[in-house]
Design an enzyme around this catalytic site. Sequence first.
Site, short mmCIF file in Angstrom:
data_model
loop_
_atom_site.label_atom_id
_atom_site.label_comp_id
_atom_site.label_asym_id
_atom_site.label_seq_id
_atom_site.Cartn_x
_atom_site.Cartn_y
_atom_site.Cartn_z
N LYS A 162 0.75 -1.21 -0.06
CA LYS A 162 0.00 -0.04 -0.14
C LYS A 162 0.92 1.35 0.17
O LYS A 162 0.76 2.03 -0.94
CB LYS A 162 -0.83 -0.06 1.21
CG LYS A 162 -2.13 -0.82 1.17
CD LYS A 162 -3.21 -0.33 2.08
CE LYS A 162 -2.92 -0.16 3.58
NZ LYS A 162 -2.69 -1.55 4.17
N GLU A 188 -2.70 7.00 12.69
CA GLU A 188 -1.53 6.21 12.32
C GLU A 188 -0.73 5.83 13.65
O GLU A 188 -0.73 6.67 14.52
CB GLU A 188 -0.86 7.32 11.53
CG GLU A 188 -1.37 7.33 10.10
CD GLU A 188 -0.71 6.20 9.19
OE1 GLU A 188 0.20 6.50 8.91
OE2 GLU A 188 -1.56 5.20 8.87
N ARG A 189 0.05 4.99 13.39
CA ARG A 189 0.98 4.42 14.48
C ARG A 189 2.24 5.70 14.06
O ARG A 189 2.57 5.79 13.02
CB ARG A 189 1.31 3.03 14.45
CG ARG A 189 0.27 2.21 14.54
CD ARG A 189 0.71 0.74 14.37
NE ARG A 189 -0.54 -0.36 14.26
CZ ARG A 189 -1.34 -0.46 13.53
NH1 ARG A 189 -1.28 0.07 12.19
NH2 ARG A 189 -2.40 -1.30 13.63
#
Length: 470
Positions: A162, A188-189
Amino acid sequence: MADNSRGPLNLGTVISVRGSIVDILFEKHLPHVYTLLRAGKEKQIAIEVLTQLDTHRVRGIALTPTEGLARGMAVEDTGGPLKAPVGREILSRMFDVFGDTIDRRKPPSNVQWRSIHQAPPPLMSRSTTSEIFETGIKAIDVLVPLERGGKAGLFGGAGVGKTVLLTEMIHNVVKQHQGVSIFCGIGERCREGEELYRDMKDAGVLPNTVMVFGQMNEPPGARFRVGHTALTMAEYFRDDERRDVLLLIDNIFRFIQAGSEVSGLMGQMPSRLGYQPTLGTELSELEERISTTDAGAIMSIQAVYVPADDFTDPSAVHTFSHLSASIVLSRKRASEGLYPAIDPLQSNSKMATTGIVGERHYRLAQEIRQTLAQYSELKDIISMLGMEQLSAEDRNVVARARRLERFLTQPFFTTEQFTGIKGKFVSLSDALEGCERILRDEFKDYPESDLYMIGTIDEAIAKKSNREKS
């Protein structure tokens, strides 16, 4: 940070704190909905007004942790909504939901501040023509054509490519379309954000990219608003600079999830499967701002997580209604080394009609899908009985399908440093010509490896002639 101050201070008092939800009493003037309030010793706690309870009380959601906030504390009305920085100076920078830089560099100086709550462009100013947006990636341009100013969903788990596909699209937009890319990370991390920043820097696409993050550890209010901050920046480049903008959102499900958390904290009765009753409205407010006007286009590619692979889940259903194309990445294809690992049978686009792409393109795309579908059905027979048991016609179908699969792979500019293979931008006409010639069996005598990881079909011919010379 934006300076929202105006006139004499309008001060309020905290009367209750429940997690991220804060009730505030204002004796003089009641702030408007979406007004930004500040509380705490150094005004470090930001609260956005979401509802007016009565003539003196408002209820807001904290966009920062509420540690240290107590009843009786003073709250300052900033007099305006949450604002985002816009201007050329924000390019190559990384921001949070408040427009503060998080890349350890000095804040940009020459910027304007705009409210993140903007209305979608009116219908009369929107472009009514459907244009194909050429990405230079064969598998997408031929089978899943994207719409200029449209919205595409990118479906796939971890490790199927991705991020690589997103960075390649950013590269091609910058190089071919002189556009701007804005990456919005919702939920998001920290690790993912840091890796993406490094990858984009190494690939040389950062100078025309803006990154905005609402991280997973931040309160739901911040995650819920980060998409609006990114869109405000995108609208500046579209409307003021008249440039095409590629807006990448990862992940749209996290936006819906944050809205669900906010709704629950506000005490709203959940609807089906626990989602907020305002799900459709909230998603539309964000998605409808992504559009093409006479000035330029905002095109969006959104990573979409589908809970438990259930495509009837309300979050998936509402997201699908806004998308013009769905790109599905397959782990099986990634394991076979067929990158980009786009599944041609599951991916689809509303642009793939004769009226938009033309008769030839439509016919070729259908023929490719048909060939690959037949090959998919024959795989079980091949694995059990071998190729020898197939009829001559079926063997030809398999040969064509395998060559098409390999031709639809492509070396990327953003992976040059890892693969050592120079990246290729392939025009739509070249990609269609290559597929057409493979379907006409012009390359049945060529080994499959000649078609793997090449740009145009002429490279396969060059490989063969070089072999014959040597």
